[in-house]
Design a protein around this motif. Sequence first.
Motif, mmCIF file in Angstrom:
data_model
loop_
_atom_site.group_PDB
_atom_site.id
_atom_site.type_symbol
_atom_site.label_atom_id
_atom_site.label_comp_id
_atom_site.label_asym_id
_atom_site.label_seq_id
_atom_site.Cartn_x
_atom_site.Cartn_y
_atom_site.Cartn_z
ATOM 1 N N LYS A 96 0.816 -1.210 0.000
ATOM 2 C CA LYS A 96 0.000 0.000 0.000
ATOM 3 C C LYS A 96 0.849 1.260 0.000
ATOM 4 C CE LYS A 96 -3.852 -2.290 2.328
ATOM 5 N NZ LYS A 96 -4.508 -2.560 1.041
ATOM 6 N N GLN A 97 2.113 1.121 0.384
ATOM 7 C CA GLN A 97 3.014 2.265 0.425
ATOM 8 C C GLN A 97 4.247 1.965 -0.408
ATOM 9 O OE1 GLN A 97 3.905 3.037 4.526
ATOM 10 N NE2 GLN A 97 1.833 3.711 5.014
ATOM 11 N N SER A 156 -3.884 2.500 -6.610
ATOM 12 C CA SER A 156 -3.612 3.630 -5.726
ATOM 13 C C SER A 156 -2.666 3.215 -4.605
ATOM 14 C CB SER A 156 -4.916 4.159 -5.131
ATOM 15 O OG SER A 156 -4.661 5.233 -4.257
ATOM 16 N N TYR A 157 -1.607 3.986 -4.430
ATOM 17 C CA TYR A 157 -0.655 3.769 -3.350
ATOM 18 C C TYR A 157 -0.450 5.070 -2.582
ATOM 19 C CZ TYR A 157 0.899 -0.415 -5.920
ATOM 20 O OH TYR A 157 0.955 -1.613 -6.563
ATOM 21 N N GLN A 158 0.008 4.930 -1.351
ATOM 22 C CA GLN A 158 0.617 6.063 -0.670
ATOM 23 C C GLN A 158 2.050 6.137 -1.171
ATOM 24 O OE1 GLN A 158 0.068 6.046 3.652
ATOM 25 N NE2 GLN A 158 -1.678 4.658 3.397
ATOM 26 N N GLN A 183 5.789 7.969 -1.396
ATOM 27 C CA GLN A 183 6.828 8.889 -0.938
ATOM 28 C C GLN A 183 7.862 8.962 -2.048
ATOM 29 O OE1 GLN A 183 9.079 7.556 2.440
ATOM 30 N NE2 GLN A 183 10.332 9.404 2.553
#
Length: 313
Positions: free
Chosen positions: A275-276, A296-298, A300
């Motif tokens: 998920k990230q 959809s991902y979180q 960075q």
Amino acid sequence: MNRETPDAVLFNPQVVVEPGDHRDFYDEFPEVRRRMAEASDVLGVDLAARFYAEDPAAINDGTVVRPASVAIAVAICDVIGLRERPPRYMAGLSLGSIVAAHLGGFMSFRDTIRMVSTMPAVEDRVVAGRPLGVAFYYNVDLDRFQAEMREVSTAESPLLTCAITADNQMIATGAVAGLQELNLRAASIGGVGLVIPYGPPAHSPLPVLYDIKETFAREWSYLDPTSDPQVPQLCNHTGAVIDRREDLMAAFVEQYTRTVRWDLVVRRLADLGVKQVTVVGPGHFVYRSMQFVDVSYQVQTVLTCAELRSAAE
């Protein structure tokens, strides 16, 4: 990186570099200078001097831009402590897959630099004098656009899919004249096409790439021991998880004649529960392409000096 959920770190492909690009990393972070110096020792040249030169053609020579990009990416991961806090998975697009393999524990930095220098040297030798290249297409319906590509392609000058990078993006490879014609076809259906400067033919069953694959396989050897990756990798051309050294060795040879399916990699990570994701520079290609895949991902990003400072805190 949040350790409560599965995560992944993703690495960029080779991208076109303009004079002065990424100099801020080198000036600000000693880790970048150190990795550049280590790469220079491996290659027997002053890599930083070549990479931060003024001639764009010289900078973008594969034997310069690829090892320099690898050195910067590895240094960024040194700064953020990636080895101390490894993710659950790693993956990279084309050149990025080699960065991922090194950081995942498969091969040494020395062999990584040697590999990304040997590959373009072999490519240049085999392709010398042939008007071949790659082009990037976006905002296209892939099925319709690939039909257009088949119409432009001929037996004498084939055009083939090099990579599918998102739901509406792809890279084609083949004769430059055919790619230029394909650019016009892209515009006629509402898309945009751009022949990538300095880009060699890649990742497809073009006959010349079989010659390159065979030459590389014959001439390449690892100087240092290899290992099963400590961090599982995702295969560029299948999206499959790789956790054995033998499979990574084969993947780096086979990738020459297999279409890169980055879209499958992005979706496969979601299937694995990720998920990230953290996207590491240099370059913005992976981050931008992910915005056009329906997962959809979180996310960075560590693509700039400011982001690196923040990630290192």
